[in-house]
Design an enzyme around this catalytic site. Sequence first.
Site, PDB file in Angstrom:
ATOM      1  N   ASP A 205      -9.794   1.103  -0.097  1.00 58.47           N
ATOM      2  CA  ASP A 205      -8.560   1.038  -0.901  1.00 58.47           C
ATOM      3  C   ASP A 205      -8.019  -0.395  -0.775  1.00 58.47           C
ATOM      4  OD1 ASP A 205      -5.725   1.608  -1.926  1.00 58.47           O
ATOM      5  OD2 ASP A 205      -6.542   3.645  -1.930  1.00 58.47           O
ATOM      6  N   GLY A 231     -10.109  -3.802  -0.227  1.00 58.50           N
ATOM      7  CA  GLY A 231     -10.652  -4.629  -1.305  1.00 58.50           C
ATOM      8  C   GLY A 231     -10.047  -4.236  -2.644  1.00 58.50           C
ATOM      9  N   PHE A 233     -11.151  -2.661  -6.341  1.00 59.11           N
ATOM     10  CA  PHE A 233     -12.278  -2.027  -7.039  1.00 59.11           C
ATOM     11  C   PHE A 233     -12.581  -2.636  -8.406  1.00 59.11           C
ATOM     12  CE2 PHE A 233      -9.141   1.829  -7.297  1.00 59.11           C
ATOM     13  CZ  PHE A 233      -8.495   1.353  -8.425  1.00 59.11           C
ATOM     14  N   HIS A 251      -8.108   8.497 -13.808  1.00 61.92           N
ATOM     15  CA  HIS A 251      -6.994   8.913 -14.678  1.00 61.92           C
ATOM     16  C   HIS A 251      -5.858   7.877 -14.709  1.00 61.92           C
ATOM     17  CE1 HIS A 251      -3.982  11.213 -11.814  1.00 61.92           C
ATOM     18  NE2 HIS A 251      -4.308  10.045 -11.321  1.00 61.92           N
TER      19      HIS A 251
HETATM   20  C1  SAM Z   1      -3.194   7.995  -7.413  1.00 59.86           C
HETATM   21  S1  SAM Z   1      -3.654   7.233  -5.896  1.00 59.86           S
HETATM   22  C2  SAM Z   1      -4.957   8.299  -5.337  1.00 59.86           C
HETATM   23  C3  SAM Z   1      -5.170   8.260  -3.856  1.00 59.86           C
HETATM   24  C4  SAM Z   1      -6.289   9.139  -3.297  1.00 59.86           C
HETATM   25  N1  SAM Z   1      -7.551   8.960  -4.013  1.00 59.86           N
HETATM   26  C5  SAM Z   1      -5.922  10.608  -3.271  1.00 59.86           C
HETATM   27  O1  SAM Z   1      -6.550  11.399  -3.970  1.00 59.86           O
HETATM   28  O2  SAM Z   1      -4.978  10.979  -2.550  1.00 59.86           O
HETATM   29  C6  SAM Z   1      -4.505   5.781  -6.464  1.00 59.86           C
HETATM   30  C7  SAM Z   1      -5.048   4.901  -5.346  1.00 59.86           C
HETATM   31  O3  SAM Z   1      -5.710   3.773  -5.943  1.00 59.86           O
HETATM   32  C8  SAM Z   1      -5.469   2.639  -5.135  1.00 59.86           C
HETATM   33  N2  SAM Z   1      -5.693   1.412  -5.909  1.00 59.86           N
HETATM   34  C9  SAM Z   1      -4.990   0.976  -6.995  1.00 59.86           C
HETATM   35  N3  SAM Z   1      -5.500  -0.183  -7.446  1.00 59.86           N
HETATM   36  C10 SAM Z   1      -6.538  -0.509  -6.635  1.00 59.86           C
HETATM   37  C11 SAM Z   1      -7.487  -1.574  -6.623  1.00 59.86           C
HETATM   38  N4  SAM Z   1      -7.420  -2.538  -7.548  1.00 59.86           N
HETATM   39  N5  SAM Z   1      -8.452  -1.579  -5.687  1.00 59.86           N
HETATM   40  C12 SAM Z   1      -8.518  -0.581  -4.743  1.00 59.86           C
HETATM   41  N6  SAM Z   1      -7.650   0.488  -4.713  1.00 59.86           N
HETATM   42  C13 SAM Z   1      -6.681   0.517  -5.654  1.00 59.86           C
HETATM   43  C14 SAM Z   1      -4.026   2.825  -4.705  1.00 59.86           C
HETATM   44  O4  SAM Z   1      -3.696   2.036  -3.575  1.00 59.86           O
HETATM   45  C15 SAM Z   1      -3.975   4.332  -4.441  1.00 59.86           C
HETATM   46  O5  SAM Z   1      -4.262   4.635  -3.101  1.00 59.86           O
END
Ligand code: SAM
Length: 341
Positions: A205, A231, A233, A251
Amino acid sequence: MGPKDAAQPSPIEVMLQMMSGFWVSRGIYVAAKLGIADHLQDGAKTAAEIAEATNTHADSLFRVLRMLAMVGVFEQKNDDKFVLTPLSETLLTDSPVSLRPGAIAEMGEVHYAAWGNIMHSVKTGEIAFDNHFGMDVWEYFETDPEKAQNFNKYMAKSSESISQAIVESYDFSKVQKIIDVGGGLGGMISAVLRANPNLSGILFDAPSVVEKSKEFLAGAGVAERCETIGGNFFESVPSGGDLYTMRWIIHDWDDEKSVTILKNIRQVLPENGKLLLLEAVVPASGEPHFSKFMDLIMLTMTGGRERTAKEYETLLAKAGLKVTNVIPTNSFMSIVESVPA
Ligand SMILES: C[S@@+](CC[C@H](N)C(=O)[O-])C[C@H]1O[C@@H](n2cnc3c(N)ncnc32)[C@H](O)[C@@H]1O
């Protein structure tokens, strides 16, 4: 008109109830933010007593609690003391599936402001949140660690039953290493690792999020089997997994950005590897489904959308991935399984 019909609320009553739904939501936010349920854990209290403990205005707080008692979120006793009910117990900080962080995140300062600006999204197609705050939600969380941590707790804590439903619906027994991309504090990966003691994993994350995840993973008893990597994504994702998972990630993004993330996964996915998207898949027909509510969170907050199985198929194909199965779970979530095309 028989007695049953007489008991039915009229369209005007139903409509008024729907229109005033946010009055209750905002009352719940106040109660959650102030930790009122925690204050009532050791017994009944008057609004004045709670106000003193929470540094708030006693009469105003009384009026909010009285309204919440009317809908069952606290009970108001004859001596005007308030007590917990099964509904307010869900707001206790220490309850295993506490809804407190969720009530603060969704109905407090962050999501609520974006919902307030929903008309902007409808008129322009732009993201209401970004228009209101002048940055996207992930940048916003970088500027406000307290709100970020509350959101991350919300994701990890309120989704335990969903993680369980996912664990029960998919056979992880042949997997060697799972990499959860955008895994937050680790709510889902820790459920998978707990249920599969031979499995190891990587939680990936943003650096500011994984830094906070170590405590959560240790609390879940999986820290030794779960590496954490910070990092972005959109740039790359760690290699070395035979199963990649993303829950509530795709989503969040429009098709173009989603394809960038998916291509980065495709690049490191071994030929015998699999990718699971854990999402609320929208039914193709008009039937009611929770995904249709969640879709408006994406509209106002992130610019993403909930998608049908067909839409996921098309999206994944653009990144060189082929859908092999869409597995329902014992929740509103489904598992979209794909492999290299
Ligand atoms: C809606 S949350 C979902 C968290 C987790 N997958 C869950 O189901 O509880 C979206 C996640 O994407 C991460 N995120 C957003 N942009 C990101 C990026 N550019 N690179 C890595 N992680 C990212 C956020 O920090 C967050 O933890």
